[in-house]
Design an enzyme around this catalytic site. Structure first.
Site, short mmCIF file in Angstrom:
data_model
loop_
_atom_site.label_atom_id
_atom_site.label_comp_id
_atom_site.label_asym_id
_atom_site.label_seq_id
_atom_site.Cartn_x
_atom_site.Cartn_y
_atom_site.Cartn_z
NE ARG A 289 15.81 81.32 -5.70
CZ ARG A 289 14.84 80.70 -5.32
NH1 ARG A 289 14.00 81.32 -4.64
NH2 ARG A 289 14.79 79.24 -5.46
CG MET B 258 2.72 87.10 20.72
SD MET B 258 4.01 87.39 21.98
CE MET B 258 4.12 89.54 21.13
CE1 TYR C 50 -3.29 94.91 22.15
CE2 TYR C 50 -2.86 92.56 21.54
CZ TYR C 50 -3.67 93.01 22.26
OH TYR C 50 -1.91 92.84 23.31
CE LYS D 106 12.22 75.08 -0.93
NZ LYS D 106 12.82 75.77 -2.18
#
Length: 367
Positions: free
Chosen positions: A138, A311, A258, A40
Site C-alpha cells: 500500500r 436515512m 422501505y 487518525k
C-alpha cells in the site's frame, strides 16, 4: 458544533476513562515497550481534541494521524506531543511540518527526496519516520529502495530518521502466514538502519512479542472494538442511546419500512427512533424477512430492527419488551451490544461503525 440533547435524535456517550484504561491495558501487554496511540480519522470518530488529551493523561506521548489537518488539530490540543502523519508527505505544505513541529512518515522515494531537499533549504535535519513495505503493498519503500537509502552518505539522510516503521496486513487473523513473513522482513530491514527505533505492532501486533520492537502503535483496540479475531475487545468506549419518538401497532402480515422487506409474523408493537444511515448507523444493519438485523435493547430486552434502516429513522420490534412508550430509550450500542455486534449485522467491521458515527448526535463525554 455541540448539538443540545433536546434537539438531537440520539445521545452518543464517549467514555474517556475507558479509553485511557484501554491504553494502559495495551501498555501492560508490551512489557515495557513504549506505546503510541493512533488517533487518525478524528480519533476513530470520537473527537481528536478530547481523545488526544485523555490518552496523554494516561501517559501517551507519541501519536499517529492520517492527514496533516488532523496533526494541526492534535498539536493545538497537545503542544508537547510527538506527532506523525501516516499518509505520506503533503508536499505543498512542507512549511506546516516545520511550523507545527509535525513529523511526516515518508513512504515513497519521492517523499524522501522532497523532504530531504526541504531540510537542506531550511538548513536543519528535521525528524521524520521511514515507512518500509513488508507485504501490505500500500504505502512504503520496497526493500531495494530501503537498502539504497541506508547506504552510507545517502543524500536522503539530510533529514533525521527518527523511526523505521511498517504495517501489518493480517495480524488480526491469528496464525496467518503473511504475519510471520512481515516480522522477518522487518527484522531484516532494521538491520540496514542500526540505531533507529523500529515500530511494527498495530493493535493486533501488540499481542505478538516479536512484533513489538521499540514502539507499539495501537489504534482500534483503544476504542473498544475487536482487534484480534476470536479475542474479546477491551473496555467499550461508546454508547449510543436514542429516545423513542413513536410506538405503533401492526397486524400479522403487515410490512414495515422501505421495500416492504420485513413482514410481521404476528401482531406486533413497533417503536421508532430518530437515527438512520445519515447518522452512521449503516443501512445494512437493518432486517428483512430473510435477514436478522443488529441487536438493540429496550426495557432491558434484546430486540431487532423491523425492516430496513432508513436515512433518519429505524423501526424496532418491541413486541416482547413489555410496556414501551414514546420517550423511552432504545440502546443501539452499549449495555452488552458492542460496535462489533452492529458491524457483524451490517457485514462490515467495527472500524467502520466507529468512524461512521455521525455529527447529528448530542455528544456527551464522561470520565
Amino acid at each position: 458544533m455541540t448539538i443540545p440533547q433536546s434537539e438531537a435524535g440520539a445521545v452518543l456517550t464517549i467514555d474517556l476513562a475507558a479509553l485511557a484504561a484501554n491504553y494502559r491495558a495495551i501498555v501492560g501487554m508490551g512489557g515495557g515497550v513504549a506505546t503510541a496511540a493512533v488517533v487518525k480519522a478524528d480519533a476513530y470518530g470520537l473527537g481528536i481534541e478530547r481523545a488526544g488529551p485523555a490518552l496523554a493523561g494516561a501517559g501517551c506521548t507519541t501519536f499517529f494521524v492520517a492527514h496533516l489537518s488532523e496533526a494541526k488539530r492534535l498539536r493545538a490540543a497537545l503542544p508537547a506531543a510527538t506527532v506523525y502523519v501516516l499518509n505520506g508527505l503533503f508536499g505543498a505544505a512542507l512549511d506546516t511540518y516545520t511550523a507545527h513541529d509535525i513529523r511526516p512518515v515518508l513512504g515513497s522515494r519521492e517523499d524522501v527526496e522532497i523532504f530531504a531537499a526541504h531540510c537542506e533549504t531550511v538548513g536543519r535535519r528535521l525528524p521524520a519516520a521511514i515507512h518500509v513495505d513488508t507485504g501490505m503493498n500500500r504505502l512504503g519503500l520496497d526493500l531495494a529502495e530501503a537498502a539504497l537509502l541506508a547506504e552510507p552518505g545517502a543524500n536522503a539522510l539530510a533529514f533525521e530518521p527518527a523511526l523505521l516503521m511498517s504495517h501489518f496486513a493480517c495480524a488480526d487473523e491469528p496464525g496467518h502466514p503473511l504475519t510471520a513473513r512481515q516480522i522477518d522482513r522487518f527484522q531484516q530491514i532494521r538491520g540496514l538502519f542500526p540505531g533507529i527505533p523500529g515500530s511494527l505492532a498495530n493493535s493486533a501486533g501488540c499481542t505478538l512479542p516479536a512484533a513489538r520492537h521499540d514502539l507499539m502503535r495501537p489504534g482500534v483496540a483503544l476504542y473498544g472494538a475487536r482487534y484480534v479475531a476470536g479475542r474479546d475487545p477491551l473496555a467499550p468506549v461508546v454508547t449510543l442511546e436514542a429516545p423513542i419518538v413513536q410506538v405503533r401497532s401492526v397486524r400479522v402480515g403487515d410490512t414495515v419500512g422501505y421495500g416492504a422487506a420485513w413482514t410481521a409474523g404476528r401482531n406486533s408493537r413497533i417503536a421508532v427512533v430518530s437515527v438512520g444511515y445519515a447518522d452512521g448507523y449503516l443501512r445494512q444493519a437493518g432486517s428483512t424477512d430473510r435477514k436478522t438485523g443488529a441487536p438493540m435493547r429496550v426495557n432491558g430486552v434484546l430486540c431487532q430492527p423491523a425492516g430496513r434502516v432508513s436515512m433518519d429513522l429505524i423501526a424496532i420490534d418491541v413486541t416482547d419488551a413489555g410496556a414501551v412508550a414514546a420517550g423511552d430509550t432504545a440502546t443501539l450500542i452499549g449495555d452488552g451490544i458492542g460496535v462489533d455486534d452492529v458491524a457483524e449485522a451490517a457485514g462490515t467491521i467495527g472500524y467502520e461503525i466507529l468512524t461512521s458515527l455521525g455529527r447529528r448526535y448530542h455528544r456527551r463525554y464522561t470520565g
